[in-house]
Design an enzyme around this catalytic site. Sequence first.
Site, PDB file in Angstrom:
ATOM      1  N   ASP A 152       0.669  -1.110  -0.124  1.00 59.44           N
ATOM      2  CA  ASP A 152      -0.085   0.131   0.129  1.00 59.44           C
ATOM      3  C   ASP A 152       0.857   1.028  -0.023  1.00 59.44           C
ATOM      4  O   ASP A 152       2.011   1.009  -0.557  1.00 59.44           O
ATOM      5  CB  ASP A 152      -1.083  -0.175   1.005  1.00 59.44           C
ATOM      6  CG  ASP A 152      -2.048   0.630   1.025  1.00 59.44           C
ATOM      7  OD1 ASP A 152      -2.317   1.867   1.103  1.00 59.44           O
ATOM      8  OD2 ASP A 152      -3.321  -0.035   0.932  1.00 59.44           O
ATOM      9  N   HIS A 212      -3.580   6.100   3.295  1.00 56.53           N
ATOM     10  CA  HIS A 212      -4.576   4.893   2.742  1.00 56.53           C
ATOM     11  C   HIS A 212      -3.834   3.691   3.451  1.00 56.53           C
ATOM     12  O   HIS A 212      -4.630   2.939   3.844  1.00 56.53           O
ATOM     13  CB  HIS A 212      -4.290   4.857   1.353  1.00 56.53           C
ATOM     14  CG  HIS A 212      -5.072   3.918   0.632  1.00 56.53           C
ATOM     15  ND1 HIS A 212      -4.693   2.684   0.362  1.00 56.53           N
ATOM     16  CD2 HIS A 212      -6.331   3.834  -0.047  1.00 56.53           C
ATOM     17  CE1 HIS A 212      -5.508   1.840  -0.439  1.00 56.53           C
ATOM     18  NE2 HIS A 212      -6.685   2.508  -0.424  1.00 56.53           N
ATOM     19  N   SER A 545     -11.119  -0.129  -0.835  1.00 60.44           N
ATOM     20  CA  SER A 545      -9.955  -0.440  -0.155  1.00 60.44           C
ATOM     21  C   SER A 545     -10.115  -0.802   1.425  1.00 60.44           C
ATOM     22  O   SER A 545      -9.321  -1.154   1.897  1.00 60.44           O
ATOM     23  CB  SER A 545      -9.224   0.932  -0.138  1.00 60.44           C
ATOM     24  OG  SER A 545      -8.767   1.188  -1.443  1.00 60.44           O
TER      25      SER A 545
END
Length: 760
Positions: A152, A212, A545
């Site tokens: 990620d 994220h 996600s």
Amino acid sequence: MAINTNLCILFPFLFLTSTTTVLSRPLLPVTSVNQTQVYIVHVEHPNSPSDLLHPADRGDWYQSFLPNTTLDSGKPRMVYTYSAAMSGFAALLTPNEVSDMESIPGFLSAWPDHNLHLRTTYTPALLGLDEYSSSLWQSSDKGEGIIIGVIDTGITPDHASFSDVGLPEPPLKWRGRCELPTTYAAYCSNKLIGAQGLVGGAGKSPIDTNGHGTHVAGIAAGSPVDGANVLGQARGTASGMAPRAHIASYRVCRPCSDSNIIMGFDKAITDGVDLVQISIGGKNRPYDTNGVVIGSFAALSKGILTINSAGNDGPFASMLDNDVPWILHVGAANIDRRATAVLKLGNGMEFVGMSAYQPDPSTAVDLPLVYPGVNKTQETLSCQKGSMTGFNVTGKMVLCGTGYIDPTAKAEVVKEAGGAAIVMMNQPSEANTINADPYTIPAVHISFDDALKVLNYFETHKNPTGTISFRGTEYGIRPSPTVASFSSRGPSLLNGGILKPDVIAPGVNILSAWPVAVGPADKQNLTDDTAKEKKTTFIFHKGTSMAAPHVSGVAALLKKLHPDWSPAAIKSSIMTSALTVDRDGNPITDDASGKPASIFAVGAGHINPPSARDPGLVYNASTEDYIPYLCGLRGYTTRKVRKIVKMPVKCKEKKGAEEVNYPAIQVAMVAATNKSVTRYVTNVGEASSSYTADVVEPTGVKVKVNPTTLQFTSFGEEQSFVVQLNLAGTKPLGKKEVRVGRLKWVSGKHEVSSPIVVTA
Ligand SMILES: *[C@@H]1O[C@H](CO)[C@@H](O)[C@H](O)[C@H]1NC(C)=O
Ligand SMILES: *[C@@H]1O[C@H](CO)[C@@H](O)[C@H](O)[C@H]1NC(C)=O
Ligand SMILES: *[C@@H]1O[C@H](CO)[C@@H](O)[C@H](O)[C@H]1NC(C)=O
Ligand SMILES: *[C@@H]1O[C@H](CO)[C@@H](O)[C@H](O)[C@H]1NC(C)=O
Ligand SMILES: *[C@@H]1O[C@H](CO)[C@@H](O)[C@H](O)[C@H]1NC(C)=O
Ligand SMILES: *[C@@H]1O[C@H](CO)[C@@H](O)[C@H](O)[C@H]1NC(C)=O
Ligand SMILES: *[C@@H]1O[C@H](CO)[C@@H](O)[C@H](O)[C@H]1NC(C)=O
């Protein structure tokens, strides 16, 4: 043990959810023949798989494909040398140099690197994991000892969600490294056992500057943090799904390029992770030039399951990526928690929406409404920078459409222009999926239908006004769960015969860790007591996600409970135990339409962890089982397949996607009026057990299962059966027609449920 009939939903924890970013269509750079760019080059050693070569020999051999070692500028040409994830390397080359390379023995192919997107929107959850002695959490030690590799945007090591209080050291098989910058070095721990940066120039830091990766890692395996909240909303104990699992973070973004992603898999496989969590992807990319597909197959061959987000390109059909059968592919569901904000118009109409920022008392009372969107430009419709010019918004409530920039950035635009409040209005495709964002002024996010009514009021009233009031965090919102409007849907264009996405999981307004403070300063009070010296900011985020790491956490719990299960077995147990109805027993609703969701939006259903722990039977598959399937895909020659599977194969045997031993049945019945598929199931329940087929036939389709009873006498025993589908006597399916039924194998204790999908 109860079968998957009731989902026990409790709210003692907030599950972290983070954002998934979906890559938009890869833009292949237009490159002149003399311009260098990164190419990913697949090669095949004539004698030995490249991961068995001595690293020095491998490096020399890869290097031998390049014209020389450096560019004129002195920059090394070699970007990555791969061993575990694929046989090949990434290097700076011109298109002409690539053409020259094609004649070198061992060369298979080269493709220009492209950048994928994070699948981030925003998201939260509630999945039946609890502290009771018989629960999945207890029986799996909350995933203790399992290593989740998170590929990620990196990690925030000094966040309280990554504290390691009471966790054991990583297992001996762990060979990875935690490479934090010196100032963070103290935060490598028994929680964060691996951290590596693969992007960002010389420093290549694993520190997350995006958020994220931090949010995703927190959802999958964050440690419990008491008093977690978003600007005071949703206060409770934040916890990942597998709070005692280890995290290994691989920073491959941004840019999230294929070459970086393959290197992420390469390292994760070599380091010894148990699972790969990756919330990154694109749209409909061919498998042989797709880093997630190639990396995940290499992982599979080492017994590692990859969990991937389905994408945020809904509600439009067929925008999936990486939809191969060995990946567990996750769509996003909305949850039943809401940080409620209410908009009341001057005419008395009320609309229930959301905001994480909830000042008390609200200062947004009887404010005049302003709509810069009357200018009908993209900037004014969506309140981008500069869009307030010519409008007197001082002390007023501004109506703004979603899109282009973050909602909180729009609130800043309004605030800077002197505005007092903002109404965030959904686009048609976003329909009923709304978020609780950390605004800095009073705000309310409303659905598309509500937005139409507000705009109609604005246009038809002389002095339109609005009031925003707040109701705090509410639970038990119905219907729930629903499919998030943005969640990517099938049917797969590359892969008819494999139902995708596989499952849906919480992916809207998911609370999880965040690297930086959000919202107005006076609200940034964070947690009650935990780890004050650590960061304790949480935000709500939505996206597939955020959905995928919920499933990664559950997979970690199952891996702990059943260390000998194959990736396919873990995947099967999650799919065959999924819920196909909502909490009121109705079909799961689609946020996009307000109607029952299509099978191509929900897949096998909504995850139901307590039932996944003891599925009774699993649809197993070995790595080799996927090769005839790949060979059978249209246009996939031996050469293409070799690039994906990294082993010497010859496409002698071909098998349709429908014939993969998948926990869902999808068949196309164009010409044939009859079709049969064979499946086999492995007994992972009681040694002596008997299962009976319970079939719900798709409309107009006769289904025969043979045999109708499966008798098992030992653990691990396999039995096969044939499902015959018959359209005879009814009229053929229309071009886009889909008929859905179900096959359940039922014993006294278990219900092993698979959708049956018939398409034209
Ligand atoms: C590429 O480089 C070659 C050799 O240096 C030169 O002859 C040619 O004109 C260049 N082509 C382009 C499109 O720049
Ligand atoms: C490397 O090869 C390229 C192309 O063949 C050439 O233009 C360049 O000068 C070479 N660089 C070095 C350092 O030899
Ligand atoms: C909107 O339109 C008005 C009137 O035409 C104009 O004065 C103003 O500058 C416009 N504002 C923007 C941001 O386009
Ligand atoms: C903007 O509106 C406010 C409130 O109605 C008013 O007091 C102010 O004078 C207006 N400003 C301009 C520049 O018109
Ligand atoms: C923040 O913390 C301070 C000190 O603990 C407390 O006085 C204040 O009320 C808190 N503010 C909010 C918004 O919770
Ligand atoms: C599934 O198949 C794999 C590979 O053939 C095997 O190792 C495993 O024991 C099988 N059963 C389960 C439950 O995973
Ligand atoms: C299809 O199956 C039915 C029932 O098994 C059989 O009666 C029929 O002849 C079959 N039709 C074809 C075209 O094979």
